[in-house]
Motif scaffolding. Structure first.
Motif, PDB file in Angstrom:
ATOM      1  N   PRO A   1     -32.559 -29.312 -10.323  1.00 50.05           N
ATOM      2  CA  PRO A   1     -31.644 -28.198 -10.051  1.00 50.05           C
ATOM      3  C   PRO A   1     -30.283 -28.453 -10.672  1.00 50.05           C
ATOM      4  CG  PRO A   1     -31.724 -29.675  -8.179  1.00 50.05           C
ATOM      5  CD  PRO A   1     -32.700 -30.225  -9.185  1.00 50.05           C
ATOM      6  N   ASP A   2     -29.464 -27.415 -10.691  1.00 47.46           N
ATOM      7  CA  ASP A   2     -28.067 -27.594 -11.070  1.00 47.46           C
ATOM      8  C   ASP A   2     -27.368 -28.417  -9.979  1.00 47.46           C
ATOM      9  OD1 ASP A   2     -28.418 -26.031 -13.335  1.00 47.46           O
ATOM     10  OD2 ASP A   2     -27.833 -24.180 -12.292  1.00 47.46           O
ATOM     11  N   THR A   3     -26.335 -29.133 -10.366  1.00 46.65           N
ATOM     12  CA  THR A   3     -25.554 -29.878  -9.386  1.00 46.65           C
ATOM     13  C   THR A   3     -24.933 -28.904  -8.390  1.00 46.65           C
ATOM     14  OG1 THR A   3     -25.036 -31.610 -10.982  1.00 46.65           O
ATOM     15  CG2 THR A   3     -23.607 -31.437  -9.051  1.00 46.65           C
ATOM     16  N   PRO A   4     -25.198 -29.060  -7.107  1.00 45.64           N
ATOM     17  CA  PRO A   4     -24.688 -28.081  -6.143  1.00 45.64           C
ATOM     18  C   PRO A   4     -23.170 -28.157  -5.996  1.00 45.64           C
ATOM     19  CG  PRO A   4     -25.719 -29.923  -5.002  1.00 45.64           C
ATOM     20  CD  PRO A   4     -25.996 -30.132  -6.459  1.00 45.64           C
ATOM     21  N   ASP A   5     -22.573 -27.003  -5.762  1.00 44.76           N
ATOM     22  CA  ASP A   5     -21.136 -26.901  -5.499  1.00 44.76           C
ATOM     23  C   ASP A   5     -20.934 -26.986  -3.992  1.00 44.76           C
ATOM     24  OD1 ASP A   5     -18.475 -26.274  -5.257  1.00 44.76           O
ATOM     25  OD2 ASP A   5     -18.698 -24.178  -5.843  1.00 44.76           O
ATOM     26  N   LEU A   6     -20.478 -28.141  -3.517  1.00 49.57           N
ATOM     27  CA  LEU A   6     -20.351 -28.347  -2.082  1.00 49.57           C
ATOM     28  C   LEU A   6     -19.420 -27.326  -1.457  1.00 49.57           C
ATOM     29  CD1 LEU A   6     -20.936 -29.948   0.474  1.00 49.57           C
ATOM     30  CD2 LEU A   6     -19.118 -31.542  -0.181  1.00 49.57           C
TER      31      LEU A   6
ATOM     32  N   ARG B   1     -30.384 -29.542   8.620  1.00 52.45           N
ATOM     33  CA  ARG B   1     -31.201 -28.996   7.533  1.00 52.45           C
ATOM     34  C   ARG B   1     -30.343 -28.616   6.335  1.00 52.45           C
ATOM     35  NH1 ARG B   1     -35.485 -24.278   8.849  1.00 52.45           N
ATOM     36  NH2 ARG B   1     -36.048 -25.937  10.331  1.00 52.45           N
ATOM     37  N   GLU B   2     -29.166 -28.001   6.604  1.00 51.24           N
ATOM     38  CA  GLU B   2     -28.287 -27.606   5.503  1.00 51.24           C
ATOM     39  C   GLU B   2     -27.787 -28.819   4.731  1.00 51.24           C
ATOM     40  OE1 GLU B   2     -27.805 -24.510   8.788  1.00 51.24           O
ATOM     41  OE2 GLU B   2     -27.762 -26.713   8.674  1.00 51.24           O
ATOM     42  N   LEU B   3     -27.466 -29.873   5.451  1.00 50.12           N
ATOM     43  CA  LEU B   3     -27.004 -31.092   4.787  1.00 50.12           C
ATOM     44  C   LEU B   3     -28.137 -31.712   3.978  1.00 50.12           C
ATOM     45  CD1 LEU B   3     -24.851 -33.196   4.235  1.00 50.12           C
ATOM     46  CD2 LEU B   3     -25.502 -34.344   6.376  1.00 50.12           C
ATOM     47  N   ALA B   4     -29.345 -31.742   4.534  1.00 51.45           N
ATOM     48  CA  ALA B   4     -30.484 -32.296   3.806  1.00 51.45           C
ATOM     49  C   ALA B   4     -30.703 -31.545   2.491  1.00 51.45           C
ATOM     50  CB  ALA B   4     -31.741 -32.240   4.667  1.00 51.45           C
ATOM     51  N   ASP B   5     -30.599 -30.230   2.523  1.00 55.66           N
ATOM     52  CA  ASP B   5     -30.783 -29.441   1.302  1.00 55.66           C
ATOM     53  C   ASP B   5     -29.733 -29.796   0.254  1.00 55.66           C
ATOM     54  OD1 ASP B   5     -32.980 -28.148   2.357  1.00 55.66           O
ATOM     55  OD2 ASP B   5     -31.885 -26.346   2.946  1.00 55.66           O
ATOM     56  N   TYR B   6     -28.475 -29.917   0.694  1.00 58.04           N
ATOM     57  CA  TYR B   6     -27.414 -30.281  -0.249  1.00 58.04           C
ATOM     58  C   TYR B   6     -27.644 -31.661  -0.833  1.00 58.04           C
ATOM     59  CZ  TYR B   6     -23.040 -32.359  -1.758  1.00 58.04           C
ATOM     60  OH  TYR B   6     -22.106 -33.046  -2.487  1.00 58.04           O
ATOM     61  N   LEU B   7     -28.022 -32.615  -0.006  1.00 56.89           N
ATOM     62  CA  LEU B   7     -28.214 -33.991  -0.470  1.00 56.89           C
ATOM     63  C   LEU B   7     -29.397 -34.091  -1.427  1.00 56.89           C
ATOM     64  CD1 LEU B   7     -27.641 -35.758   2.958  1.00 56.89           C
ATOM     65  CD2 LEU B   7     -26.064 -35.774   1.008  1.00 56.89           C
ATOM     66  N   LEU B   8     -30.495 -33.424  -1.102  1.00 58.52           N
ATOM     67  CA  LEU B   8     -31.656 -33.454  -1.988  1.00 58.52           C
ATOM     68  C   LEU B   8     -31.317 -32.849  -3.352  1.00 58.52           C
ATOM     69  CD1 LEU B   8     -34.505 -32.491   0.499  1.00 58.52           C
ATOM     70  CD2 LEU B   8     -34.281 -34.670  -0.723  1.00 58.52           C
ATOM     71  N   ASP B   9     -30.624 -31.726  -3.353  1.00 63.88           N
ATOM     72  CA  ASP B   9     -30.248 -31.111  -4.628  1.00 63.88           C
ATOM     73  C   ASP B   9     -29.272 -31.993  -5.404  1.00 63.88           C
ATOM     74  OD1 ASP B   9     -31.857 -28.888  -4.365  1.00 63.88           O
ATOM     75  OD2 ASP B   9     -30.268 -27.579  -3.611  1.00 63.88           O
ATOM     76  N   SER B  10     -28.342 -32.628  -4.694  1.00 62.51           N
ATOM     77  CA  SER B  10     -27.375 -33.504  -5.367  1.00 62.51           C
ATOM     78  C   SER B  10     -28.077 -34.663  -6.060  1.00 62.51           C
ATOM     79  CB  SER B  10     -26.358 -34.048  -4.352  1.00 62.51           C
ATOM     80  OG  SER B  10     -25.563 -33.021  -3.825  1.00 62.51           O
ATOM     81  N   LEU B  11     -29.094 -35.218  -5.415  1.00 50.19           N
ATOM     82  CA  LEU B  11     -29.831 -36.336  -5.996  1.00 50.19           C
ATOM     83  C   LEU B  11     -30.773 -35.869  -7.093  1.00 50.19           C
ATOM     84  CD1 LEU B  11     -30.615 -38.232  -2.675  1.00 50.19           C
ATOM     85  CD2 LEU B  11     -28.938 -38.895  -4.403  1.00 50.19           C
ATOM     86  N   ALA B  12     -31.522 -34.816  -6.833  1.00 50.60           N
ATOM     87  CA  ALA B  12     -32.492 -34.327  -7.819  1.00 50.60           C
ATOM     88  C   ALA B  12     -31.806 -33.887  -9.106  1.00 50.60           C
ATOM     89  CB  ALA B  12     -33.313 -33.180  -7.231  1.00 50.60           C
ATOM     90  N   ALA B  13     -30.584 -33.367  -9.001  1.00 45.51           N
ATOM     91  CA  ALA B  13     -29.843 -32.934 -10.193  1.00 45.51           C
ATOM     92  C   ALA B  13     -29.576 -34.088 -11.146  1.00 45.51           C
ATOM     93  CB  ALA B  13     -28.529 -32.272  -9.773  1.00 45.51           C
ATOM     94  N   ARG B  14     -29.583 -35.312 -10.631  1.00 39.60           N
ATOM     95  CA  ARG B  14     -29.290 -36.497 -11.444  1.00 39.60           C
ATOM     96  C   ARG B  14     -30.555 -37.258 -11.857  1.00 39.60           C
ATOM     97  NH1 ARG B  14     -24.190 -38.466  -9.439  1.00 39.60           N
ATOM     98  NH2 ARG B  14     -24.574 -40.397 -10.587  1.00 39.60           N
ATOM     99  N   LEU B  15     -31.740 -36.720 -11.504  1.00 43.06           N
ATOM    100  CA  LEU B  15     -32.965 -37.505 -11.656  1.00 43.06           C
ATOM    101  C   LEU B  15     -34.047 -36.798 -12.461  1.00 43.06           C
ATOM    102  CD1 LEU B  15     -33.253 -38.942  -8.029  1.00 43.06           C
ATOM    103  CD2 LEU B  15     -32.776 -40.251 -10.109  1.00 43.06           C
ATOM    104  N   ALA B  16     -33.686 -36.018 -13.438  1.00 42.05           N
ATOM    105  CA  ALA B  16     -34.697 -35.325 -14.247  1.00 42.05           C
ATOM    106  C   ALA B  16     -35.675 -36.341 -14.847  1.00 42.05           C
ATOM    107  CB  ALA B  16     -34.031 -34.521 -15.356  1.00 42.05           C
ATOM    108  N   GLY B  17     -36.980 -36.118 -14.566  1.00 40.36           N
ATOM    109  CA  GLY B  17     -38.019 -36.995 -15.082  1.00 40.36           C
ATOM    110  C   GLY B  17     -38.183 -38.296 -14.327  1.00 40.36           C
ATOM    111  N   ARG B  18     -37.412 -38.470 -13.258  1.00 42.38           N
ATOM    112  CA  ARG B  18     -37.471 -39.719 -12.498  1.00 42.38           C
ATOM    113  C   ARG B  18     -37.831 -39.435 -11.039  1.00 42.38           C
ATOM    114  NH1 ARG B  18     -31.740 -41.813 -14.301  1.00 42.38           N
ATOM    115  NH2 ARG B  18     -31.494 -39.565 -14.626  1.00 42.38           N
ATOM    116  N   GLU B  19     -37.910 -40.497 -10.247  1.00 42.46           N
ATOM    117  CA  GLU B  19     -38.451 -40.382  -8.903  1.00 42.46           C
ATOM    118  C   GLU B  19     -37.376 -40.188  -7.837  1.00 42.46           C
ATOM    119  OE1 GLU B  19     -42.422 -42.977  -8.474  1.00 42.46           O
ATOM    120  OE2 GLU B  19     -40.660 -44.143  -9.117  1.00 42.46           O
ATOM    121  N   LEU B  20     -37.692 -39.302  -6.898  1.00 40.18           N
ATOM    122  CA  LEU B  20     -36.883 -39.074  -5.711  1.00 40.18           C
ATOM    123  C   LEU B  20     -37.770 -39.312  -4.492  1.00 40.18           C
ATOM    124  CD1 LEU B  20     -34.373 -38.010  -4.164  1.00 40.18           C
ATOM    125  CD2 LEU B  20     -35.237 -35.688  -4.560  1.00 40.18           C
TER     126      LEU B  20
END
Length: 332
Positions: free
Chosen positions: A141-146, A79-98
């Protein structure tokens, strides 16, 4: 074809163009999506993807640098990894599809609720015991700090405290597991020469070995990029110098080893898988020097001694407790 990939291909209208597939399986999906590229953190799957689709998959703990129009995450077990990965992708996709795809038994229904942080999620498909979800990222979101997401803890050992750094998704995240704790009590008397921590996780065993045997070269090996990064952080936190490599099982290890030590994994995703450990037991002799030792911890119910004796030599139980056993065998 992985059933999650089959679900994607039922909805081809969503997956044209510059698509990033994060955590993709090593199947033929990239062959069906010629403009897509991958992001993998599993060394074995990355090697298979590279062999078939050279230059189309990135390996590491952060997304590739280049831009992408949309992204899809294959839901990981953690679950923790999924949260990091989703935030990492969403941070790069403003206005686009995830997009998010996963097995029902893997927690896709729970994970899909996380998409509401970015916009209004909707289910696109449910088939092959999997679900496919989509969200347009309205709140990036902001790009997460791993490294900021790492859990740090300290072990009190006979020769002083050891700092451990564990990243999301790494085995026994943020704590010392019982099997490794038992193995740490039985590291004395190893032969002189190169040592291997197989399946190193957060690097606890490898760091202890390097501190206990400072003159022995130590290598830490794991299939997972997050484990490799964690082990490097743990070594650095303790001022220790050892080699850390990403590789798909024991075949990636050096030869001429004085000892292989391991708390080997037997899970892959949501499915139980003993293949990596059984392959280790069959092939350890190829990587050990004459007289070199294999020393590992395993759940008591796992029938490893016959396999060890068939391929390596007489197997001795050094200790037993808390549902685990420590096995030792030496190359004839």
């Amino acid at each position: 074809m992985d059933p999650r990939s089959e679900v994607l291909l039922r909805q081809p209208e969503y997956f044209g163009g510059d698509l990033l597939l994060a955590g993709l399986p090593a199947d033929d999906l990239l062959g069906h999506l010629p403009a897509a590229h991958g992001w993998s953190w599993h060394a074995g799957e990355q090697a298979a993807l590279t062999a078939r689709f050279a230059g189309r998959s990135h390996f590491g703990v952060t997304p590739p640098e280049g831009a992408f129009e949309r992204a899809l995450l294959f839901l990981p077990k953690s679950r923790e990894l999924a949260d990091y990965l989703l935030d990492s992708l969403a941070a790069r996709l403003a206005g686009r599809e995830l997009f998010l795809v996963g097995e029902k038994r893997g927690g896709i229904e729970r994970a899909s609720k996380r998409l509401a942080d970015y916009g209004t999620p909707r289910k696109l498909d449910s088939a092959r015991h999997c679900q496919l979800w989509q969200v347009t990222v309205e709140r990036a979101p902001d790009t997460p700090d791993l490294h900021g997401l790492a859990q740090r803890y300290e072990l009190s050992l006979a020769d002083g405290p050891l700092s451990v750094v564990s990243l999301p998704g790494v085995f026994s995240h943020g704590r010392l597991d019982r099997g490794t704790a038992l193995l740490l009590e039985h590291l004395d008397g190893l032969p002189s020469g190169p040592l291997l921590d197989f399946g190193c996780g957060a690097g606890v065993l490898g760091a202890v070995l390097k501190r206990h045997y400072p003159d022995n070269p130590v290598t830490l090996l794991d299939v997972d990029a997050f484990a490799v990064a964690s082990s490097s952080l743990t070594l650095s936190a303790n001022g220790l110098d050892a080699e850390v490599i990403a590789g798909d099982g024991i075949d990636a290890a050096p030869s001429g080893l004085a000892a292989i030590l391991s708390n080997p994994p037997f899970h892959q995703g949501v499915h139980t898988d003993y293949q990596a450990t059984e392959h280790l037991l069959r092939q350890a002799v190829r990587h050990l020097a004459p007289g070199g030792e294999l020393r590992l911890v395993a759940n008591s119910f796992l029938k490893y001694p016959p396999l060890i004796e068939q391929h390596l030599g007489p197997c001795r139980t050094l200790a037993e407790g808390d549902g685990f056993r420590i096995y030792r065998a030496a190359r004839r």
